[in-house]
Write an enzyme that holds these catalytic residues in place. Structure first.
Site, mmCIF file in Angstrom:
data_model
loop_
_atom_site.group_PDB
_atom_site.id
_atom_site.type_symbol
_atom_site.label_atom_id
_atom_site.label_comp_id
_atom_site.label_asym_id
_atom_site.label_seq_id
_atom_site.Cartn_x
_atom_site.Cartn_y
_atom_site.Cartn_z
ATOM 1 N N LYS A 16 0.847 -1.164 -0.101
ATOM 2 C CA LYS A 16 0.148 -0.085 0.121
ATOM 3 C C LYS A 16 0.944 1.461 -0.001
ATOM 4 O O LYS A 16 0.667 2.074 -0.740
ATOM 5 C CB LYS A 16 -0.931 0.037 1.151
ATOM 6 C CG LYS A 16 -1.856 0.899 1.337
ATOM 7 C CD LYS A 16 -2.866 0.728 2.380
ATOM 8 C CE LYS A 16 -3.789 1.832 2.523
ATOM 9 N NZ LYS A 16 -3.353 2.814 3.730
ATOM 10 N N LYS A 20 1.349 4.026 -2.985
ATOM 11 C CA LYS A 20 1.132 5.684 -2.473
ATOM 12 C C LYS A 20 2.100 6.272 -2.958
ATOM 13 O O LYS A 20 2.107 7.595 -3.256
ATOM 14 C CB LYS A 20 0.798 5.632 -1.132
ATOM 15 C CG LYS A 20 0.535 6.955 -0.674
ATOM 16 C CD LYS A 20 -0.491 7.286 -0.035
ATOM 17 C CE LYS A 20 -0.846 8.556 0.561
ATOM 18 N NZ LYS A 20 -2.219 8.852 0.600
ATOM 19 N N ARG A 66 16.530 -1.058 -0.571
ATOM 20 C CA ARG A 66 17.671 -0.891 0.648
ATOM 21 C C ARG A 66 17.629 -2.407 1.004
ATOM 22 O O ARG A 66 17.015 -3.104 1.443
ATOM 23 C CB ARG A 66 17.375 0.096 1.719
ATOM 24 C CG ARG A 66 18.309 -0.120 2.496
ATOM 25 C CD ARG A 66 18.174 1.351 3.839
ATOM 26 N NE ARG A 66 17.190 0.969 4.702
ATOM 27 C CZ ARG A 66 17.343 1.798 5.789
ATOM 28 N NH1 ARG A 66 17.997 2.760 5.851
ATOM 29 N NH2 ARG A 66 16.487 1.656 6.596
ATOM 30 N N ASP A 155 20.679 6.088 14.045
ATOM 31 C CA ASP A 155 21.693 4.769 14.142
ATOM 32 C C ASP A 155 23.086 5.319 14.886
ATOM 33 O O ASP A 155 23.646 4.673 15.578
ATOM 34 C CB ASP A 155 22.174 4.178 12.917
ATOM 35 C CG ASP A 155 21.007 3.080 12.531
ATOM 36 O OD1 ASP A 155 20.993 1.951 13.549
ATOM 37 O OD2 ASP A 155 20.402 2.995 11.513
ATOM 38 N N HIS A 222 7.258 9.923 5.606
ATOM 39 C CA HIS A 222 5.830 9.846 5.668
ATOM 40 C C HIS A 222 5.786 10.978 4.533
ATOM 41 O O HIS A 222 6.489 11.960 4.294
ATOM 42 C CB HIS A 222 5.384 10.550 6.988
ATOM 43 C CG HIS A 222 4.014 10.656 7.276
ATOM 44 N ND1 HIS A 222 3.241 11.311 6.543
ATOM 45 C CD2 HIS A 222 3.083 9.379 7.814
ATOM 46 C CE1 HIS A 222 1.878 11.149 6.704
ATOM 47 N NE2 HIS A 222 1.923 10.168 7.492
ATOM 48 N N ASP A 269 34.541 38.157 -3.924
ATOM 49 C CA ASP A 269 35.703 37.479 -4.562
ATOM 50 C C ASP A 269 35.606 36.132 -4.893
ATOM 51 O O ASP A 269 34.357 35.553 -4.759
ATOM 52 C CB ASP A 269 37.024 37.767 -3.471
ATOM 53 C CG ASP A 269 37.136 37.153 -2.391
ATOM 54 O OD1 ASP A 269 35.989 36.230 -2.196
ATOM 55 O OD2 ASP A 269 38.153 36.966 -1.588
HETATM 56 N N1 COA Z 1 5.678 6.034 2.214
HETATM 57 C C1 COA Z 1 4.410 6.013 1.534
HETATM 58 N N2 COA Z 1 3.018 6.081 1.831
HETATM 59 C C2 COA Z 1 3.021 6.230 3.283
HETATM 60 C C3 COA Z 1 4.320 6.446 4.220
HETATM 61 C C4 COA Z 1 5.489 5.941 3.371
HETATM 62 N N3 COA Z 1 6.684 5.940 4.124
HETATM 63 N N4 COA Z 1 3.939 6.265 5.419
HETATM 64 C C5 COA Z 1 2.709 6.634 5.303
HETATM 65 N N5 COA Z 1 2.167 6.419 4.151
HETATM 66 C C6 COA Z 1 0.646 6.543 3.830
HETATM 67 C C7 COA Z 1 -0.121 5.573 4.747
HETATM 68 O O1 COA Z 1 -0.208 4.351 4.065
HETATM 69 C C8 COA Z 1 -1.733 6.275 4.619
HETATM 70 O O2 COA Z 1 -2.003 6.094 3.199
HETATM 71 P P1 COA Z 1 -3.670 6.199 3.080
HETATM 72 O O3 COA Z 1 -3.955 7.595 3.286
HETATM 73 O O4 COA Z 1 -3.923 5.919 1.573
HETATM 74 O O5 COA Z 1 -4.441 5.228 3.985
HETATM 75 C C9 COA Z 1 -1.045 7.819 4.419
HETATM 76 O O6 COA Z 1 0.354 7.908 4.127
HETATM 77 C C10 COA Z 1 -1.428 8.462 5.950
HETATM 78 O O7 COA Z 1 -0.361 7.709 6.897
HETATM 79 P P2 COA Z 1 -0.545 7.686 8.388
HETATM 80 O O8 COA Z 1 -1.781 7.178 8.620
HETATM 81 O O9 COA Z 1 -0.491 9.379 8.745
HETATM 82 O O10 COA Z 1 0.732 7.091 9.045
HETATM 83 P P3 COA Z 1 0.685 5.694 9.554
HETATM 84 O O11 COA Z 1 0.370 5.816 11.054
HETATM 85 O O12 COA Z 1 -0.081 4.827 8.885
HETATM 86 O O13 COA Z 1 2.179 5.426 9.699
HETATM 87 C C11 COA Z 1 4.614 5.360 9.957
HETATM 88 C C12 COA Z 1 3.287 6.199 10.362
HETATM 89 C C13 COA Z 1 5.888 6.314 10.773
HETATM 90 C C14 COA Z 1 4.717 4.090 10.921
HETATM 91 C C15 COA Z 1 4.838 5.279 8.529
HETATM 92 O O14 COA Z 1 4.830 6.538 7.833
HETATM 93 C C16 COA Z 1 6.143 4.555 8.164
HETATM 94 O O15 COA Z 1 6.254 3.274 8.057
HETATM 95 N N6 COA Z 1 7.262 5.100 7.475
HETATM 96 C C17 COA Z 1 8.134 4.502 6.817
HETATM 97 C C18 COA Z 1 9.216 3.983 8.152
HETATM 98 C C19 COA Z 1 10.594 3.438 7.718
HETATM 99 O O16 COA Z 1 10.556 2.985 6.539
HETATM 100 N N7 COA Z 1 11.696 3.270 8.180
HETATM 101 C C20 COA Z 1 12.637 2.647 7.955
HETATM 102 C C21 COA Z 1 13.678 3.861 7.329
HETATM 103 S S1 COA Z 1 14.065 5.152 8.372
HETATM 104 MG MG MG Z 2 19.659 3.379 9.798
#
Ligand code: COA
Ligand code: MG
Length: 286
Positions: A16, A20, A66, A155, A222, A269
């Protein structure tokens, strides 16, 4: 080099979020098999990333995968799983030596040769996010296949036993070390994640500070973070106009035989010309 102002991660097993991400106009999309993917989801992450690479049109966004760190035990299966589906680049986290980059470089080159893809067409970005990685930056950053170094703040703080603070003063030395290593080797430097993703003011302040330090982009987690980060890493109209004026007046002053001159009451300069040229290069997406 692909412009990488905002580099968005999502867990590689999250279909998902991957679908997105292509709607967001983000520079780089990084599907994660490392820390974003739970230990019991590593295999699912590989399969989901393969499906995404096969089925999804990423448009202008760069598609990155990654892998887990070299030495984790997962890295070989990770890289071999995704390479045949031709990501734009591989991100290697927690790099601590030149040899680790070289290991990936040889595998990627093998895939390029095997599939008849141009050599170096699959890019390498690395995370440097441990004390050893920062100490060995000089050798690591000289690897000829590198495009970018990503600094992992959380990290790194864990690696040195620092407590994270809002202004990230505990990370300043390492952030600057990464920027210097990148500048010396013509690489992109990509800054820390703002994990408090709901606070867009804090994100703007941290992004502008990072851009001012010399980073070319920032990691994000996000969708809400895309625009703020892209804006902060794009030179403003005023900055571009000022840089153009410096370039123009500099040429004129050189012709008059003056190395230094005054513009709006400030000394200009050679170093200021170089800064202005950097601003214009960034504005052109370089
Ligand atoms: N990439 C793409 N879409 C994302 C996203 C991301 N990183 N993070 C959230 N979304 C989407 C959700 O699926 C949701 O979609 P929808 O409106 O179609 O349902 C929308 O954006 C809103 O999300 P939200 O409800 O505010 O966030 P969440 O509570 O579901 O998730 C996190 C919050 C932080 C857990 C999530 O953003 C996440 O997993 N981020 C990536 C973390 C990661 O990869 N970390 C490792 C590298 S540092
Ligand atoms: Mg890291």
């Amino acid at each position: 080099m692909h412009s990488r102002r905002a580099l968005l991660y999502m867990p590689g097993d999250n279909w998902k979020m991957i679908t997105k991400s292509i709607t967001l106009g983000v520079d780089s999309i990084c599907m994660d098999m490392e820390d974003g993917a739970a230990v019991n989801k590593k295999a699912e992450a590989r399969e989901t990333i393969i499906r995404a690479l096969r089925e999804i049109d990423f448009g202008a966004s760069e598609k990155l995968a990654r892998i887990n760190s070299v030495g984790s035990g997962w890295e070989k299966d990770d890289i071999e799983a995704v390479l045949p589906y031709r990501p734009d680049g591989i991100v290697i986290p927690k790099v601590e030596s030149f040899e680790q980059v070289d290991w990936a470089g040889r595998i990627i080159e093998g895939a390029e040769l095997q599939h008849g893809w141009p050599l170096n067409s699959i890019r390498i970005l690395i995370g440097v996010e441990t004390a050893k990685g920062i100490l060995n930056l000089k050798e690591i950053a000289s690897h000829p296949r590198l495009d970018a170094i990503i600094f992992g703040g959380e990290d790194f703080a864990a690696s040195i036993g620092a407590t994270r603070t809002r202004d990230a003063v505990e990370l300043l030395y390492a952030r600057q070390a990464v920027i210097v290593a990148c500048a010396a080797n013509d690489l992109q430097a990509i800054d820390i994640v703002t994990i408090d993703y709901k606070d867009l003011d804090a994100l703007r302040v941290e992004s502008e500070f990072g851009a001012g330090l010399g980073f070319s982009g920032k990691q994000i987690i996000h969708p809400n973070q895309v625009r703020v980060v892209q804006d902060a890493f794009t030179p403003s109209e005023e900055a571009i106009a000022h840089a153009k004026r410096i370039v123009e007046t500099f040429e004129a002053s050189q012709k008059e035989g003056k190395g230094a001159y005054s513009l709006d009451g400030k000394m200009i300069d050679m170093p200021l010309l170089k800064s202005a040229q950097k601003v214009l290069a960034r504005a052109a997406g370089k």
